[in-house]
Design an enzyme around this catalytic site. Structure first.
Site, mmCIF file in Angstrom:
data_model
loop_
_atom_site.group_PDB
_atom_site.id
_atom_site.type_symbol
_atom_site.label_atom_id
_atom_site.label_comp_id
_atom_site.label_asym_id
_atom_site.label_seq_id
_atom_site.Cartn_x
_atom_site.Cartn_y
_atom_site.Cartn_z
ATOM 1 N N GLU A 172 22.291 24.984 -57.229
ATOM 2 C CA GLU A 172 21.457 26.085 -57.703
ATOM 3 C C GLU A 172 20.336 26.358 -56.702
ATOM 4 O O GLU A 172 20.040 27.513 -56.370
ATOM 5 C CB GLU A 172 20.872 25.728 -59.069
ATOM 6 N N ASP A 218 20.150 29.917 -54.772
ATOM 7 C CA ASP A 218 18.972 30.756 -54.948
ATOM 8 C C ASP A 218 18.487 31.287 -53.598
ATOM 9 O O ASP A 218 18.176 32.477 -53.454
ATOM 10 C CB ASP A 218 17.874 29.955 -55.646
ATOM 11 N N ASN A 270 21.433 29.885 -63.724
ATOM 12 C CA ASN A 270 21.495 28.714 -62.843
ATOM 13 C C ASN A 270 22.922 28.442 -62.385
ATOM 14 O O ASN A 270 23.159 28.069 -61.229
ATOM 15 C CB ASN A 270 20.930 27.492 -63.559
ATOM 16 N N GLU A 299 23.859 30.941 -59.627
ATOM 17 C CA GLU A 299 23.265 30.543 -58.353
ATOM 18 C C GLU A 299 24.027 29.362 -57.752
ATOM 19 O O GLU A 299 24.312 29.335 -56.547
ATOM 20 C CB GLU A 299 21.795 30.163 -58.552
#
Length: 232
Positions: free
Chosen positions: A47, A51, A120, A123
């Site tokens: 994640e 991101d 999450n 990502e």
């Protein structure tokens, strides 16, 4: 030959090879899952990587798409996509929720539909794609999905930070900032609905309800903006 792992491999455009990456990407921290080597796994590291990759890709996409937009506007548009709600919408585009591995407690608490868990996982999935296939593949997937989820990508439709826009308008017109008052909440703790009222110059303009105070405030701000722009 690569063996397909997830049924949404057709959406990604390739059959994942490094299966352990994708297992990790869809494993929520509440789930007790071990890797073949015996270590506990979850998607938090992927994640973190995803991101950063998505922030770059969306920023690059907007920079190219809006060649005359200034830095402030580009930042606002990116913030309206690169957030929990925005990534949740992309996750839902490929029905990612049904693949996520979560605990029984989260399952019983509608965890597969929670914005934070879906965001999450999306990502993390893009982090896995980046490690296996590289930046260009993540870019292709993300841009194609964004253009399906946001069929009209322009400066107006992507501005979802209505509170900031309302504050700028009321300060310019009235010399005051809006006041948000929570006037009530309903429902059980795991599925509450919040109602918020907006006051400008002590005058009530709108009430709105949402699954969080933040979302209710945004919706109330949006309604108030529409009223003020009509000259009421």
């Amino acid at each position: 030959k690569k063996e397909p792992y997830l049924s949404f491999s057709k959406v990604l455009g390739f059959c994942p090879d490094r299966i352990e990456l994708y297992q990790e990407a869809v494993t929520h921290r509440s789930s007790s899952v071990r890797s073949p080597k015996g270590r506990w796994i979850n998607n938090e590291r992927l994640e973190f990587l995803g991101d950063a990759v998505l922030d770059l890709i969306v920023g690059e996409y907007l920079y190219i798409k809006f060649p005359t937009a200034n830095e402030g506007n580009l930042s606002k548009i990116r913030a309206s996509i690169v957030n929990e709600k925005g990534f949740m919408r992309l996750a839902n585009e490929i029905s990612l929720g049904k693949y996520i591995m979560i605990s029984n407690a989260e399952e019983n608490n509608s965890g597969r539909n929670k914005p934070s868990i879906l965001s999450n996982a999306f990502e993390a999935l893009m982090g896995a794609v980046y490690l296996e296939e590289g930046l260009e593949t993540v870019r292709r997937i993300t841009v194609e999905m964004m253009e399906r989820v946001y069929p009209k990508i322009d400066l107006m439709t992507l501005f979802s930070d209505y509170k900031t826009s309302l504050q700028e308008l009321t300060q310019a017109r009235f010399g005051v900032t809006p006041e948000y008052i929570m006037v009530g909440s309903t429902g059980p703790d795991h599925k509450k609905e919040f109602t918020v009222e907006v006051l400008v110059n002590k005058k009530s303009y709108a009430k709105a309800t949402g699954p969080s105070k933040k979302e209710a405030e945004q919706e109330a701000a949006k309604i108030t903006l529409e009223i003020l722009k009509k000259g009421q």
